[in-house]
Design a protein around this motif. Structure first.
Motif, PDB file in Angstrom:
ATOM      1  N   GLY A 169       0.794  -1.223   0.000  1.00  0.00           N
ATOM      2  CA  GLY A 169       0.000   0.000   0.000  1.00  0.00           C
ATOM      3  C   GLY A 169       0.823   1.267   0.000  1.00  0.00           C
ATOM      4  N   CYS A 170       2.131   1.136  -0.235  1.00  0.00           N
ATOM      5  CA  CYS A 170       3.044   2.283  -0.172  1.00  0.00           C
ATOM      6  C   CYS A 170       3.369   2.789  -1.574  1.00  0.00           C
ATOM      7  N   THR A 171       3.356   4.112  -1.730  1.00  0.00           N
ATOM      8  CA  THR A 171       3.724   4.746  -2.993  1.00  0.00           C
ATOM      9  C   THR A 171       4.889   5.697  -2.748  1.00  0.00           C
ATOM     10  N   LEU A 172       6.000   5.480  -3.444  1.00  0.00           N
ATOM     11  CA  LEU A 172       7.167   6.347  -3.301  1.00  0.00           C
ATOM     12  C   LEU A 172       7.094   7.458  -4.340  1.00  0.00           C
ATOM     13  N   THR A 173       7.270   8.712  -3.901  1.00  0.00           N
ATOM     14  CA  THR A 173       7.249   9.856  -4.813  1.00  0.00           C
ATOM     15  C   THR A 173       8.676  10.292  -5.134  1.00  0.00           C
TER      16      THR A 173
END
Length: 427
Positions: free
Chosen positions: A109-113
């Motif tokens: 569920g993690c999104t890296l920007t």
């Protein structure tokens, strides 16, 4: 009757879902980095070195990250705004001793920007990396999606003893709506009030962070919580702190009057208390007239110690509450004198005025007063706590005794070897 029973169950479920959260937080006791040689050094300097190490005297608790709800131990910091944990790809983090890292993945569920971010602390410590967005839970409440600084470079953070830090500031500038973690828990119905409070005790495990309210059992008088408006700068970013105005600082028969521009914060991420330099110098000069102070140089700073058991005058901070009433917060010396390895150090330092924050009241102050941070009314409350300095652990002084015992045993052993060697030579 069946409908009434169902209605009652629904009410109970809502009440449980929105109850305040009590997070036990642990005080980490400083550890010797070189125990075998510590008895060879100046004991006062060792005590100060431990005291000023930002990473060894903080309060930490657990949060859960991602769909996997992996647990991480973080320092809870009312003086900053950002949550950070170390990345799995951070060689300097491993070198600095971090044992747990977070693996940001879509499955979790993690999104890296690609948004860079960094946090700098006193003493040259810093963390640098990029912002990720990840579901966060605490004590089973949540998740809510929050911004996370995923650290790719650690600078001077050896011995931190936690996995990272959670800032509990007014806003989160990396959040889409600028909403901070606690306020988001409230807006999504997980807690009954949009506030958090700290009780810091003297024991290793009697402290707590309460999210969604206040634990009144930790208040000396539950009817006395006085709130003070925070000073707003019009910015919904990390520059907005829980900043309040100070009316005066007094000690003995002396008082220093301040103006509305003389502001400060109550900061759980700082061990000591820092007061404006000119006020500090007047206070130290006064203390020298009533007690014997020993100066202990520490880099560019100077600490002062007193004979253990000494009682010094209260240091009193006066703030104006939301109703325009002046409230006095007296800090007894039993709270601001810290015993480190049987060296009793005054845990208050001067603060050079380089920003709008001239007073920084850390754990030394927060053990005396339960502190409440309120998002709904943008105010900060204080109330005398039940914390008792007499309950402070004596592990450090015991450790020092162990050092000397080891030294004596070593000297006895060396003497025995010399005696045996001389006898052999005589033969």
């Amino acid at each position: 009757m069946k409908q009434i029973g169902t209605f009652i169950l629904v009410l109970l479920a809502i009440n449980l879902a929105t109850s305040q959260i009590t997070i036990p937080i642990q005080k980490r006791i400083p550890q010797d980095t070189n125990e075998s040689n510590s008895f060879l050094e100046d004991q006062d300097q060792i005590a100060v070195d431990k005291l000023i190490n930002h990473s060894l005297q903080m309060y930490s608790g657990d949060i859960q990250l991602g769909n996997s709800k992996k647990t991480f131990t973080v320092d809870f910091d009312s003086g900053s705004n950002l949550l950070w944990l170390t990345s799995k790809n951070c060689p300097s983090c491993v070198k600095d001793g971090f044992k747990n890292s977070y693996d940001c993945s879509a499955q979790d569920g993690c999104t890296l920007t690609n948004i860079p971010a960094q946090v700098q602390y006193g003493g040259g410590a810093a963390v640098k990396g990029h912002i990720a967005r990840v579901p966060i839970s605490i004590a089973g409440k949540g998740p809510v999606t929050e911004a996370l600084l995923l650290v790719e470079k650690s600078v001077n953070n050896k011995g931190l003893q936690s996995d990272g830090l959670m800032g509990l500031g007014v806003y989160d500038e990396n959040d889409t709506d600028k909403v901070a973690f606690v306020n988001k828990l409230f807006k999504q119905g997980f807690i009954p009030k949009s506030q958090f409070s700290f009780y810091l005790g003297f024991g290793q495990s009697d402290s707590e962070l309460v999210i969604g309210g206040v634990d009144t059992s930790k208040l000396a008088n539950p009817s006395e919580i006085y709130y003070h408006p925070i000073i707003l700068n019009g910015q919904h970013n990390d520059s907005q702190r829980w900043r309040v105005a100070f009316k005066s600082v007094s000690f003995g028969n002396q008082s220093v009057t301040l103006t509305s521009q003389n502001t400060g914060i109550v900061d759980s991420g700082t061990t000591l208390a820092y007061i404006r330099n000119d006020v500090y110098k007047k206070w130290i000069s006064y203390l020298k007239t009533v007690a014997t102070l020993k100066a202990i140089p520490a880099g560019l700073s100077t600490f002062y110690s007193v004979k253990c058991g000494t009682t010094l005058p209260d240091l009193t901070f006066t703030l104006t509450d939301v109703n325009g009433v002046e409230r006095n917060y007296a800090l007894p010396s039993s709270f601001y004198i810290l015993n480190q390895d049987n060296t009793c150090i005054i845990g208050i330092q001067g603060n050079s005025v380089s920003s709008d924050i001239q007073f920084l009241l850390g754990d030394v102050f927060m053990r005396r007063f339960v502190s409440v941070f309120d998002y709904t009314n943008l105010q900060m409350g204080l109330s005398v706590s039940v914390a008792d300095p007499a309950t402070a652990p004596t592990l450090e002084s015991n450790k020092r005794s162990h050092h000397y015992a080891a030294l004596l045993l070593g000297l006895v052993a060396i003497s025995g070897l010399i005696f045996i060697t001389l006898r052999a030579l005589r033969k």
